[in-house]
Each structure stands twice: as structure tokens, then as C-alpha cells.
Design an enzyme around this catalytic site. Structure first.
Site, PDB file in Angstrom:
ATOM      1  N   GLU A 164       0.904  -1.269   0.005  1.00  0.00           N
ATOM      2  CA  GLU A 164       0.077   0.012  -0.119  1.00  0.00           C
ATOM      3  C   GLU A 164       0.713   1.165   0.004  1.00  0.00           C
ATOM      4  O   GLU A 164       1.794   1.231   0.831  1.00  0.00           O
ATOM      5  CB  GLU A 164      -0.800   0.057   1.233  1.00  0.00           C
TER       6      GLU A 164
ATOM      7  N   ARG B  38       5.708 -13.291   9.110  1.00  0.00           N
ATOM      8  CA  ARG B  38       6.462 -12.087   8.657  1.00  0.00           C
ATOM      9  C   ARG B  38       7.792 -11.842   9.453  1.00  0.00           C
ATOM     10  O   ARG B  38       7.789 -12.674  10.366  1.00  0.00           O
ATOM     11  CB  ARG B  38       5.656 -10.917   9.104  1.00  0.00           C
TER      12      ARG B  38
ATOM     13  N   LYS C  55       4.542   0.313  10.388  1.00  0.00           N
ATOM     14  CA  LYS C  55       4.595   1.594   9.616  1.00  0.00           C
ATOM     15  C   LYS C  55       4.032   2.911  10.621  1.00  0.00           C
ATOM     16  O   LYS C  55       4.701   3.936  10.638  1.00  0.00           O
ATOM     17  CB  LYS C  55       3.406   1.505   8.879  1.00  0.00           C
TER      18      LYS C  55
HETATM   19  P1  ATP Z   1       0.137  -1.989   6.769  1.00  0.00           P
HETATM   20  O1  ATP Z   1      -0.657  -3.269   6.734  1.00  0.00           O
HETATM   21  O2  ATP Z   1       0.666  -1.304   8.333  1.00  0.00           O
HETATM   22  O3  ATP Z   1      -0.056  -0.866   6.004  1.00  0.00           O
HETATM   23  P2  ATP Z   1       2.294  -3.702   5.792  1.00  0.00           P
HETATM   24  O4  ATP Z   1       3.631  -3.613   6.453  1.00  0.00           O
HETATM   25  O5  ATP Z   1       1.608  -4.697   5.896  1.00  0.00           O
HETATM   26  O6  ATP Z   1       1.648  -2.482   6.510  1.00  0.00           O
HETATM   27  P3  ATP Z   1       2.016  -3.315   3.074  1.00  0.00           P
HETATM   28  O7  ATP Z   1       2.314  -2.306   2.181  1.00  0.00           O
HETATM   29  O8  ATP Z   1       0.509  -3.759   3.199  1.00  0.00           O
HETATM   30  O9  ATP Z   1       2.596  -3.021   4.424  1.00  0.00           O
HETATM   31  O10 ATP Z   1       3.080  -4.574   2.521  1.00  0.00           O
HETATM   32  C1  ATP Z   1       3.149  -5.030   1.217  1.00  0.00           C
HETATM   33  C2  ATP Z   1       3.581  -6.461   1.516  1.00  0.00           C
HETATM   34  O11 ATP Z   1       4.657  -6.634   2.283  1.00  0.00           O
HETATM   35  C3  ATP Z   1       2.522  -7.462   1.938  1.00  0.00           C
HETATM   36  O12 ATP Z   1       2.234  -8.593   0.903  1.00  0.00           O
HETATM   37  C4  ATP Z   1       3.055  -7.928   3.159  1.00  0.00           C
HETATM   38  O13 ATP Z   1       2.563  -9.043   3.490  1.00  0.00           O
HETATM   39  C5  ATP Z   1       4.640  -7.698   3.072  1.00  0.00           C
HETATM   40  N1  ATP Z   1       4.985  -7.333   4.561  1.00  0.00           N
HETATM   41  C6  ATP Z   1       5.144  -6.427   5.146  1.00  0.00           C
HETATM   42  N2  ATP Z   1       5.571  -6.472   6.194  1.00  0.00           N
HETATM   43  C7  ATP Z   1       6.350  -7.463   6.389  1.00  0.00           C
HETATM   44  C8  ATP Z   1       7.203  -8.336   7.114  1.00  0.00           C
HETATM   45  N3  ATP Z   1       7.720  -7.694   8.354  1.00  0.00           N
HETATM   46  N4  ATP Z   1       7.778  -9.303   6.756  1.00  0.00           N
HETATM   47  C9  ATP Z   1       7.392  -9.938   5.744  1.00  0.00           C
HETATM   48  N5  ATP Z   1       6.395  -9.301   4.834  1.00  0.00           N
HETATM   49  C10 ATP Z   1       5.982  -8.211   5.072  1.00  0.00           C
END
Ligand code: ATP
Ligand code: MG
Length: 598
Positions: free
Chosen positions: A60, A305, A315
Site C-alpha cells: 500500500e 512476517r 508503519k
Molecule cells: P500496513 O498493513 O500496516 O499498511 P504492511 O507492512 O502490511 O503495513 P504493505 O504495504 O501492506 O505493508 O505490505 C506489502 C507486502 O509486504 C505485503 O504483502 C506484506 O505481507 C509484506 N510485508 C509487510 N511487512 C512484512 C514483514 N515484516 N515481513 C514480511 N513481509 C512483510
């Protein structure tokens, strides 16, 4: 972790096993691809998909990428590369708030920096989920028509109260049994701006008694008057993430939709949405409609994750650190953002090694920060040229060395890579040495400079310490010595005198006095904010120290992002932002050894 590492072949993991099994079974072999994302009818006109698998990386655009995203990037793009597929770079921009172009640009930059692209089969696979709003709306009408969705006018509090909890089933909304016609009319009014924000939502009609709370009639569309960065004010209703995501995957022909574990409980809804939309249905007029989505449908898989000690990856917290100026911007070298890591001197090759080493598992765990640092050290040890830097300088005067004279010493660029050659390091009468390389009264076992002792000036002569000068406070300001003229490194007499100590130095007349930032961990606790603590209280007050160091003259020509090993100190990078030609500034990437281990 370690047992997992030894039990499977390098790079193997459960997701790879799934992909390999699907390839063997031909699970996705019948898919067609029309060259662009689209519905069943669109893809039916296409060729059999040249991509054996399709994955996607779907951030996102509401923040900067961090080290956790690197894990997802290497996984998704890595699968596509290894199995003759393609990974879509998809911006999941269905939420009109908080999304900005600045984030889009930096995300693109960082994925490319890690070594990936989305150009394949003569097309760019860079997609924006907001381009699917029309389809998402159409799919919602389709669900309504088929009796699978209804407009609910309960207040947010009523909805919460009627959702039930883990032990109690929910209660049906009084609006749950409206006819498809009524729902369709109301939904269109929602779209046309006839109702206030929050006054109604479109909900999937599933089961208010489901043991999985995510299936208790989840919301799929809400009213929100907000200007979207792509579609402007065209819409005042927006799809919910859990509804939008499966549609995005299906339109793009994604085969393996890989997400983090917290979405495991959403998988039944993911499948529910896709199955309802893929199925031909009858509209109220009795005409059969063809399904909107083509089989085989995307499948969702979850992995753990990345959680890294001494780091926050949320975030919300990263935004807070930046906005409240605990750090200097999104690319502060102390931040776990990829932009920060890059400025710190972490490399894409180091991240690749790291993600290979930690693997992909189905159970949440914490990875030690030292594992990441070790990966960076390993990669930099190979790639970084050696240079000399005196970080805490005091003067050393060679009293018997001729005044005004200079000579060349030769230092290898990389001791394990002789093909990288040697460089000239000038020697003269006055040098800079490390303050800690002299002790007026040596402690036991100290074998560097002290009055009467001999050491070698690395790549130069053996010297004998004769004494020191001190200021009024008793601090040593200058050390004195004499050199032994026949002992120069690389000459026949080099080994004639045996010494234990070997110290590094820079000629004072030739040195480049540079700003050097000694970065350390941003948090002093392994689990920032654990227990009742506020994570901000766990900030390391000494996470950066800015010094003026004396560097060998060759470092004056360092290009931004060039990395070096400063002998005895660690790996350093010429800062990509603050360096100017002929005046680079250096960031410490990582020390040679881990100073945090007890
Ligand atoms: P939020 O949901 O708080 O906006 P997010 O960290 O999930 O934040 P996204 O931009 O939705 O951010 O993440 C993009 C991709 O990165 C998603 O597919 C998510 O699963 C993956 N991702 C995010 N954080 C991690 C992490 N700590 N380890 C592995 N993959 C991650
Ligand atoms: Mg997310």
C-alpha cells in the site's frame, strides 16, 4: 531456525514446495492471459499464459518500504524468476487516505535497487489496484444480484455489538433480508452520493454465527468522501481491503498470492469472494450471467512476517519516528527502511543473503539483528576495498625522519584479492594515529606504542616510541618516536626486527579530514516497547556519533555509495546524499565485529 536450515536444501521452503507441486500437477496450466488484467471474458480472448506462475508484491503506498518488505520482495520476485513466471509490482491503493506519490516513487526505486523489475513478455507488469474500481463495483452488483450481499444501515456501534465474539455468535442485521432489487437500488444511491459517510455499508451475506468472525457478514464497500490520488473525486464509495485484494489477484491472473500470517483467518473470505464471482449466476430477470472470473482461481498462502530484534517495523511507529524527528527523515541510516539501509551502506546482495539464510516459515519468530549484520559483513568483506582511516586522531612525530620529505608506501586494496592491486599511501614526518594506540603507562599485555616499545607502522617502518607531550590537563597531544630506516615493509630488512604491534596511520600533511558518522543501533533493547514500556523510551541515545576523522588521501575521491573497509574499524560507505565531489562524507555501515554480544 537452525534445524530448518539444515533440514532442507538451500533456498527450499514450503511455498516453493507448493509451487513445484502445482507445476507438476498443472494446476494453473489452463490459464489464459490477455496481456492486461481483466475479467474472465477478457482473458478468454488471450493466449495460454506464457508465465508458468504469477505472483505479486502489493504494497500500500502509505509509507516507505522496510526490511520486512525485503523478505516479501525476495520471496515473490524470487519465485517468479526461479519458476519461469512473472511477479507483478502492484500498488494496493484502494484506500483513498494516506496514499501519496512520494511513496509510490520510493517503493519503485527500492524494489529496483534490490535487483528486480516487472518488464516481461514485452509488457510492464506494474499495476495500480485503483484501476480496478470499476470492476470491483461491478462485482459488488453481481454479488447483490445473486443474493450474496446487502446494504446494512446499522450504526457502527450496532454492527460491533451484533458481531458477537469468540464465544458468542453474532446477530443478524434487521436489514439482512432485503431483496436484491432493494439492495441494488440502495447501493447505487450510495455510489451516487445520496447518503452520508458511514450511514450504510455493503456487506457480504455469509453467516453471522460463523466461528470465524471474519465470515460474519464482512463489509465490502463503505461510503467515504475522499479524494483519491488516482481517481480523484470519481468515487465516494471505496471497497474494503479484504474484498478488493482477491479481486486484484484474480484480474491479474495471479496463481500464488502470498501474504503474511495475520491474513490466514481471512483466507476463507478470500475464497468465498472468488468462488461466488467465478460462478455463473442468474440475475433477477431469470437470464443466466456468465461468471466474472476465470478458473483456476488464485490461491492464498501465508508465511511468517519478519520480526527483527532491535528494530521496529510497524508503519505507524516508523511514521512517528520520522514525524517527531527522532531520526532525520525516511532515509536516516539508522532506520530499518530500505532507503535508510541503503544510505547506511547495506547492499542488495546482503539482503539477498539474509533472506536466503532466514528462510520462509509458517511460524512467527524473531530474527537476531546480528544475523542481518553478519550477512552485510560477509558481502562487504568480499566487495569492499581496504582503506586507512584514523577515527580518533593524535599526532605522531618521527623525530629522526627528514623534514619536508615524503615517500610512498604500498598497501593492498584487498589482501585476499591480489588482482585488485595496491595503492600508494604517502608517509612523512608527522602522522595521525589512533589515540588508543598509545599508552604512556601500558596496561598488562598492551603491545602497541608506549615509551621504549617498538611497533610497525603498517606498510611502513618499525618505529620506537620515545615519549609524548601533554597539555595542561595532562591529555596526550603528541607522541614522539624514531624510525628504523632499514625496516620498511616489502624490503629485505623488513623482518630484521620483530615486533608484536602493528598500527595504522595517515600522513598528516596528506590526510583528508572528513565527516564520519558512527551509526549504531537505533534501539538499545532487543524488543523495543516490550512489556509495558513505550518503545520510544528504548531509543538508544548513542545511536549516532559524528566525528572528524583523518583519512588516507585516496578516500577523497570516493564516489557516493562506494563502500570500503576502514582497516581495523569496519565497513563504511560514502553517503549518497551529503557527499559532494572531492568531499565525501562517510557512514559506518557495520563494525568488523559485533560489539553488542556479551
Ligand atoms: P500496513 O498493513 O500496516 O499498511 P504492511 O507492512 O502490511 O503495513 P504493505 O504495504 O501492506 O505493508 O505490505 C506489502 C507486502 O509486504 C505485503 O504483502 C506484506 O505481507 C509484506 N510485508 C509487510 N511487512 C512484512 C514483514 N515484516 N515481513 C514480511 N513481509 C512483510
Ligand atoms: Mg498490509
Amino acid at each position: 531456525m537452525s534445524s530448518e536450515k539444515t533440514a532442507v536444501a538451500p533456498g527450499a521452503n514450503f511455498i516453493r514446495n507448493i509451487v513445484e507441486r502445482d507445476l507438476e500437477l498443472g494446476t494453473n496450466a489452463s490459464r489464459r492471459w490477455a496481456g492486461t488484467p481483466g475479467d474472465a471474458e477478457h482473458h478468454a480472448k488471450g493466449e495460454p499464459d506464457p508465465a508458468k506462475i504469477r505472483t505479486r508484491f502489493p504494497p500500500e503506498p502509505n509509507g516507505y518500504l522496510h526490511i520486512g518488505h525485503a523478505k516479501s520482495i525476495f520471496l515473490n520476485f524470487g519465485l517468479a524468476r526461479d519458476y519461469d513466471g512473472v511477479c507483478h509490482m502492484r500498488f494496493d491503493d484502494t484506500n483513498p487516505e494516506k496514499e501519496e506519490q512520494e511513496y509510490v516513487d520510493s517503493i519503485i526505486e527500492m524494489v529496483q535497487w534490490l535487483g528486480f523489475g516487472w518488464q516481461k513478455y514485452g509488457a510492464s507488469h506494474l499495476y495500480f489496484a485503483s484501476n480496478y474500481f470499476d470492476f470491483m463495483y461491478r462485482a459488488a452488483e453481481y454479488l447483490i444480484t445473486a443474493g450474496h450481499a446487502y446494504v446494512d444501515q446499522q450504526s457502527a456501534e450496532e454492527m460491533r455489538a451484533n458481531r458477537g465474539n469468540l464465544t458468542e455468535p453474532g446477530k443478524d442485521s434487521p436489514w439482512r433480508n432485503r431483496s436484491p432489487d432493494e439492495n441494488l437500488a440502495l447501493f447505487r444511491e450510495m455510489r451516487d452520493g445520496k447518503h452520508a459517510d458511514g450511514s450504510m455499508v455493503l456487506r457480504a451475506k455469509i453467516d453471522m454465527a460463523s466461528p470465524n468472525i471474519n465470515l460474519r457478514d464482512p463489509a465490502i464497500y463503505r461510503i467515504k468522501r475522499a479524494t483519491h490520488h488516482n481517481t480523484g473525486d470519481q468515487w465516494c464509495i471505496y471497497p474494503m481491503y479484504t474484498y478488493a485484494h482477491p479481486l486484484e489477484d484474480a484480474l491479474e491472473g495471479v496463481t500464488h498470492s502470498i501474504c503474511t500470517l495475520e491474513f490466514e483467518d481471512q483466507r476463507p473470505f478470500y475464497d468465498w469472494v472468488l468462488e461466488r464471482l467465478a460462478k455463473p449466476t442468474e440475475d433477477v430477470g431469470g437470464n443466466e450471467q456468465r461468471g466474472l472470473l476465470a478458473h483456476p482461481l488464485p490461491r492464498q498462502y501465508e508465511f511468517a512476517r519478519l520480526n527483527l530484534t532491535y528494530v521496529v517495523l510497524s508503519k505507524r511507529k516508523l511514521i512517528e519516528l520520522v514525524e517527531n524527528k527522532h531520526v532525520n527523515g525516511w532515509d536516516d541510516p539508522r532506520l530499518p527502511t530500505l532507503a535508510g539501509a541503503r544510505r547506511r551502506g547495506y547492499t542488495a546482495a546482503g539482503f539477498k543473503l539474509f533472506t536466503d539464510r532466514i528462510g520462509v516459515s509458517k511460524a512467527d519468530s524473531w530474527i537476531e539483528y546480528t544475523i542481518l549484520e553478519d550477512c552485510m559483513r560477509e558481502v562487504l568483506n568480499e566487495s569492499a576495498m581496504r582503506r586507512i582511516a584514523v577515527l580518533d586522531p593524535i599526532k605522531l612525530v618521527i623525530d629522526n625522519y627528514p623534514e619536508g620529505s615524503t615517500e610512498d608506501c604500498f598497501a593492498p586494496n584487498h589482501p585476499q584479492q591480489p588482482e585488485t592491486g595496491k595503492r600508494v599511501v604517502p608517509l612523512s614526518k608527522e602522522l595521525w594515529i589512533e589515540r588508543e594506540d598509545f599508552m604512556e603507562e601500558p596496561s598488562k599485555g598492551y603491545f602497541r606504542l608506549f615509551p621504549g616499545n617498538m611497533v610497525r607502522l603498517r606498510y611502513g617502518y618499525v618505529i620506537k616510541c620515545t615519549g609524548c607531550e601533554k597539555d595542561a590537563d595532562g591529555n596526550v597531544t603528541t607522541v614522539h618516536c624514531e624510525y628504523l630506516p632499514d625496516t620498511k615493509s616489502g624490503t629485505a630488512g623488513a623482518d630484521s626486527v620483530k615486533v608484536k604491534g602493528n598500527i595504522h596511520w595517515v600522513s598528516a600533511a596528506h590526510a583528508y579530514a572528513a565527516e564520519v558518522r558512527l551509526y549504531d543501533r537505533l534501539f538499545k533493547e532487543a524488543h523495543p516497547g516490550a512489556g509495558d514500556r513505550n518503545y520510544l523510551d528504548d531509543l538508544n541515545p548513542d545511536s549516532v556519533k559524528v566525528i572528524t576523522a583523518q583519512l588516507e588521501p585516496a578516500l577523497k575521491d570516493a564516489k557516493p555509495e562506494e563502500t570500503f573497509q576502514f582497516e581495523r574499524h569496519g565497513y563504511f560507505v560514502a553517503d549518497r546524499k551529503d557527499s559532494v565531489a572531492g568531499k565525501p562524507v562517510f557512514n559506518r555501515t557495520v563494525t568488523l565485529r559485533d560489539a553488542w554480544q556479551k
